[in-house]
Enzyme design. Structure first.
Site, PDB file in Angstrom:
ATOM      1  N   ASN A  19      21.028   6.684  49.801  1.00 24.31           N
ATOM      2  CA  ASN A  19      21.415   7.906  50.661  1.00 24.31           C
ATOM      3  C   ASN A  19      22.496   7.494  50.963  1.00 24.31           C
ATOM      4  O   ASN A  19      22.546   8.304  52.870  1.00 24.31           O
ATOM      5  CB  ASN A  19      20.164   7.813  51.405  1.00 24.31           C
ATOM      6  CG  ASN A  19      19.706   9.005  50.670  1.00 24.31           C
ATOM      7  OD1 ASN A  19      19.575   9.661  49.741  1.00 24.31           O
ATOM      8  ND2 ASN A  19      18.091   8.931  50.496  1.00 24.31           N
ATOM      9  N   ARG A  21      25.410   8.394  53.134  1.00 18.07           N
ATOM     10  CA  ARG A  21      25.786  10.485  53.876  1.00 18.07           C
ATOM     11  C   ARG A  21      27.041   9.661  54.790  1.00 18.07           C
ATOM     12  O   ARG A  21      26.951   9.059  56.119  1.00 18.07           O
ATOM     13  CB  ARG A  21      24.387  10.759  55.181  1.00 18.07           C
ATOM     14  CG  ARG A  21      23.076  10.921  53.810  1.00 18.07           C
ATOM     15  CD  ARG A  21      23.431  11.930  53.652  1.00 18.07           C
ATOM     16  NE  ARG A  21      22.257  12.616  52.257  1.00 18.07           N
ATOM     17  CZ  ARG A  21      21.998  12.543  50.951  1.00 18.07           C
ATOM     18  NH1 ARG A  21      23.199  11.668  50.701  1.00 18.07           N
ATOM     19  NH2 ARG A  21      20.808  12.666  50.292  1.00 18.07           N
ATOM     20  N   ALA A  42      15.425  -5.794  50.336  1.00 17.30           N
ATOM     21  CA  ALA A  42      14.070  -4.642  49.779  1.00 17.30           C
ATOM     22  C   ALA A  42      13.955  -5.635  48.077  1.00 17.30           C
ATOM     23  O   ALA A  42      14.552  -6.670  47.679  1.00 17.30           O
ATOM     24  CB  ALA A  42      15.374  -4.367  49.555  1.00 17.30           C
ATOM     25  N   LYS A  46      17.441   1.025  44.522  1.00 17.04           N
ATOM     26  CA  LYS A  46      18.272   2.605  43.997  1.00 17.04           C
ATOM     27  C   LYS A  46      19.338   3.315  44.491  1.00 17.04           C
ATOM     28  O   LYS A  46      19.096   3.798  46.082  1.00 17.04           O
ATOM     29  CB  LYS A  46      16.394   4.101  44.435  1.00 17.04           C
ATOM     30  CG  LYS A  46      16.907   5.354  43.430  1.00 17.04           C
ATOM     31  CD  LYS A  46      17.524   5.897  44.175  1.00 17.04           C
ATOM     32  CE  LYS A  46      17.639   7.267  43.630  1.00 17.04           C
ATOM     33  NZ  LYS A  46      18.652   8.486  44.595  1.00 17.04           N
ATOM     34  N   GLU A  51      26.850   5.938  43.989  1.00 19.77           N
ATOM     35  CA  GLU A  51      26.665   5.116  45.454  1.00 19.77           C
ATOM     36  C   GLU A  51      27.303   3.693  44.925  1.00 19.77           C
ATOM     37  O   GLU A  51      27.966   2.936  45.502  1.00 19.77           O
ATOM     38  CB  GLU A  51      25.293   5.052  45.784  1.00 19.77           C
ATOM     39  CG  GLU A  51      25.316   6.511  46.641  1.00 19.77           C
ATOM     40  CD  GLU A  51      23.772   6.752  46.503  1.00 19.77           C
ATOM     41  OE1 GLU A  51      23.521   7.679  47.486  1.00 19.77           O
ATOM     42  OE2 GLU A  51      22.559   6.500  46.109  1.00 19.77           O
ATOM     43  N   LEU A  69      26.131  -5.557  42.545  1.00 19.81           N
ATOM     44  CA  LEU A  69      25.336  -5.398  43.344  1.00 19.81           C
ATOM     45  C   LEU A  69      23.713  -6.528  43.029  1.00 19.81           C
ATOM     46  O   LEU A  69      22.410  -6.185  44.322  1.00 19.81           O
ATOM     47  CB  LEU A  69      24.852  -3.880  43.931  1.00 19.81           C
ATOM     48  CG  LEU A  69      26.335  -2.888  44.052  1.00 19.81           C
ATOM     49  CD1 LEU A  69      25.125  -1.566  42.948  1.00 19.81           C
ATOM     50  CD2 LEU A  69      26.322  -2.419  44.559  1.00 19.81           C
ATOM     51  N   GLY A 109      16.797  17.341  47.370  1.00 14.37           N
ATOM     52  CA  GLY A 109      15.942  16.529  46.817  1.00 14.37           C
ATOM     53  C   GLY A 109      15.527  15.514  45.693  1.00 14.37           C
ATOM     54  O   GLY A 109      14.396  14.995  45.481  1.00 14.37           O
ATOM     55  N   ALA A 110      17.069  16.184  45.022  1.00 13.09           N
ATOM     56  CA  ALA A 110      16.644  14.859  43.138  1.00 13.09           C
ATOM     57  C   ALA A 110      16.001  13.903  43.195  1.00 13.09           C
ATOM     58  O   ALA A 110      15.012  12.524  42.541  1.00 13.09           O
ATOM     59  CB  ALA A 110      17.286  15.404  42.111  1.00 13.09           C
ATOM     60  N   GLY A 111      17.009  12.833  44.317  1.00 13.63           N
ATOM     61  CA  GLY A 111      16.639  11.841  44.058  1.00 13.63           C
ATOM     62  C   GLY A 111      15.223  11.198  44.852  1.00 13.63           C
ATOM     63  O   GLY A 111      14.455  10.006  44.888  1.00 13.63           O
ATOM     64  N   ASP A 112      15.272  12.491  46.016  1.00 17.52           N
ATOM     65  CA  ASP A 112      13.546  11.596  46.436  1.00 17.52           C
ATOM     66  C   ASP A 112      12.236  12.296  45.866  1.00 17.52           C
ATOM     67  O   ASP A 112      11.453  11.149  45.455  1.00 17.52           O
ATOM     68  CB  ASP A 112      13.565  12.965  47.995  1.00 17.52           C
ATOM     69  CG  ASP A 112      14.481  12.863  48.980  1.00 17.52           C
ATOM     70  OD1 ASP A 112      15.114  11.247  49.109  1.00 17.52           O
ATOM     71  OD2 ASP A 112      15.143  13.020  49.705  1.00 17.52           O
ATOM     72  N   ASN A 143      12.174  10.234  36.248  1.00 14.00           N
ATOM     73  CA  ASN A 143      13.074  11.274  35.429  1.00 14.00           C
ATOM     74  C   ASN A 143      12.653  12.943  35.503  1.00 14.00           C
ATOM     75  O   ASN A 143      13.602  13.406  36.005  1.00 14.00           O
ATOM     76  CB  ASN A 143      13.449  10.560  34.526  1.00 14.00           C
ATOM     77  CG  ASN A 143      14.505   9.789  33.898  1.00 14.00           C
ATOM     78  OD1 ASN A 143      15.742   9.276  34.947  1.00 14.00           O
ATOM     79  ND2 ASN A 143      15.130   8.945  33.408  1.00 14.00           N
TER      80      ASN A 143
END
Length: 220
Positions: A19, A21, A42, A46, A51, A69, A109-112, A143
């Site tokens: 995320n 920002r 982690a 995601k 990103e 990564l 909010g799609a990613g959430d 998805n």
């Protein structure tokens, strides 16, 4: 950080949704360094297509940039690619799961929605991280959740229930099946006009079995 350590010691899976920002950080450099400072804590990470490009400063379509990564100990790296779906990387396998085409109204909010759906599946049974078929099934659901959430304005009001998700998956499968029937119709017309058109019925029968099987496998 202390909470993350306590959770790990308790046997919990740690998920990291990046995320990015930028307005919340004093600089681009500070943002990138801050994100990477806890990267290796982690189990599941995601990141979005954008990103990946922000963190690696390279093309997210290039798998080498994505895998830069990766680190030893990571169980699953997920890259969301918008309506194209997502890509997944584990120690033993990798792949992509196709997305869903919808009439997008608001992507907030799609990613959430995607992450929430997947973590629900992983929390119920973490062994899906080691089973590619079941992992793909969970990502297909994720998805669908992400796609559905873009069809309604707002973040929380757009989160779907299981019925809405299954309906979206079914409609998508049905649409693809109907498209395959149109291809079949064109095939029949093309082969019927040929001198060796006697082979058309046999090939058409094979076509039917393959596509009906694909439809059943995709939905049921």
């Amino acid at each position: 950080m202390a909470a993350m350590i306590a959770a790990r010691e308790a046997g919990a899976l740690l998920s990291y949704d990046v995320n990015v920002r930028l307005p919340l950080w004093p600089s681009v450099k500070a943002c990138r360094e801050g994100i990477m400072s806890i990267w290796t804590t982690a189990d599941i990470i995601k990141v979005s297509h954008e990103e990946v490009e922000f963190l690696t400063q390279g093309d997210a379509a290039d798998e080498k940039n994505v895998l830069s990564l990766w680190f030893d100990g990571l169980k699953l790296l997920l890259v969301t690619d918008g309506e194209k779906g997502c890509r997944y990387f584990t120690k033993n396998f990798k792949g992509a799961v196709e997305g869903f085409s919808v009439n997008t109204v608001d992507t907030t909010g799609a990613g959430d929605a995607f992450v929430g759906s997947f973590l629900r599946a992983a929390a119920k049974d973490s062994t899906i991280l080691h089973d590619q078929q079941r992992l793909r099934e969970a990502l297909k659901q994720a998805n669908a959740c992400g796609a559905y959430s873009t069809t309604i304005k707002g973040a929380i009001p757009a989160l779907p229930d299981s019925i809405a998700v299954q309906n979206l998956i079914f409609r998508d499968c049905l649409q693809k099946y109907r498209s395959s029937l149109l291809i079949k119709d064109s095939f029949i017309k093309a082969t019927a006009a040929r001198p060796d058109s006697s082979v058309a019925p046999k090939l058409t029968s094979i076509f039917d079995r393959q596509h009906e099987s694909a439809f059943a496998k995709a939905y049921f």
